[in-house]
Design a protein around this motif. Sequence first.
Motif, PDB file in Angstrom:
ATOM      1  N   LYS A  18       0.829  -1.205   0.000  1.00  0.00           N
ATOM      2  CA  LYS A  18       0.000   0.000   0.000  1.00  0.00           C
ATOM      3  C   LYS A  18       0.865   1.258   0.000  1.00  0.00           C
ATOM      4  O   LYS A  18       0.549   2.238  -0.669  1.00  0.00           O
ATOM      5  CB  LYS A  18      -0.942  -0.014   1.208  1.00  0.00           C
ATOM      6  N   ARG A  19       2.010   1.232   0.726  1.00  0.00           N
ATOM      7  CA  ARG A  19       2.927   2.377   0.718  1.00  0.00           C
ATOM      8  C   ARG A  19       3.456   2.639  -0.694  1.00  0.00           C
ATOM      9  O   ARG A  19       3.515   3.773  -1.137  1.00  0.00           O
ATOM     10  CB  ARG A  19       4.093   2.120   1.673  1.00  0.00           C
ATOM     11  N   VAL A  22       0.638   4.158  -2.696  1.00  0.00           N
ATOM     12  CA  VAL A  22       0.403   5.558  -2.321  1.00  0.00           C
ATOM     13  C   VAL A  22       1.483   6.457  -2.915  1.00  0.00           C
ATOM     14  O   VAL A  22       1.184   7.536  -3.441  1.00  0.00           O
ATOM     15  CB  VAL A  22       0.326   5.712  -0.782  1.00  0.00           C
ATOM     16  N   GLU A  39     -10.079   6.397  -2.131  1.00  0.00           N
ATOM     17  CA  GLU A  39      -9.063   5.697  -1.352  1.00  0.00           C
ATOM     18  C   GLU A  39      -9.704   4.871  -0.253  1.00  0.00           C
ATOM     19  O   GLU A  39     -10.768   5.192   0.250  1.00  0.00           O
ATOM     20  CB  GLU A  39      -8.033   6.676  -0.783  1.00  0.00           C
ATOM     21  N   THR A  43      -5.251   3.594   3.257  1.00  0.00           N
ATOM     22  CA  THR A  43      -4.625   4.716   2.556  1.00  0.00           C
ATOM     23  C   THR A  43      -4.901   6.027   3.286  1.00  0.00           C
ATOM     24  O   THR A  43      -3.999   6.845   3.475  1.00  0.00           O
ATOM     25  CB  THR A  43      -5.137   4.806   1.106  1.00  0.00           C
ATOM     26  N   LYS A  47      -2.177   8.670   5.042  1.00  0.00           N
ATOM     27  CA  LYS A  47      -2.064  10.068   4.620  1.00  0.00           C
ATOM     28  C   LYS A  47      -2.406  11.066   5.727  1.00  0.00           C
ATOM     29  O   LYS A  47      -2.412  12.264   5.490  1.00  0.00           O
ATOM     30  CB  LYS A  47      -2.970  10.326   3.416  1.00  0.00           C
TER      31      LYS A  47
END
Length: 189
Positions: A18-19, A22, A39, A43, A47
């Motif tokens: 996921k990083r 993103v 999102e 996520t 953020k």
Amino acid sequence: MEADATFDRVSAKYILAKRHEVLSQGIHDQQQSNGECHEDLLTSHMKLDTTKYELLNPSGDKFLRDTILAFNLAGRDTTASALSWFFWLLSENPRVVTKIRQEIITNISLHGQDNLDKLVYLQAALYESMRLYPPVPFQRKSPIKPDLLPSGHKVEANSTIMIFLYALGRMRAVWGEDAMEFKPERWVS
């Protein structure tokens, strides 16, 4: 212990993926901003503006792993409840089952899984099931600043507002005289 280790390993893999997503999406967003935001919860947690939190590190792997665990645990019982009531209502309403089966045959069997958004009656049946038997029967809300409800009532900041979804889903003033009936058609315009 083994289950914890497995969950930690799977979560770490998912968080890492996921990083990367993103980061690559951030570069893509800078190149092409169209104002749309789609999102998932992980996520949005990644953020978060970390300067607002003294004791919490929302970008840390432990926080993100705990978030994944919390949503899995919270979603398990509510999903199980919603589906249990849904299938019970279907067992009591063979007419609805027939319509759902026909919709699936028409839209999925003939045209493939790209047509899931065409399952309007199935979605209506799920909505109707959750109207009558909400997985979470009440919610608590608190405004952060004074506000005015659609009813015209004023509420002060930090007031506690209880919304009884179970009762609301059965109100004749809202749903009509047939409020107690399972009618998916009421969700199809």
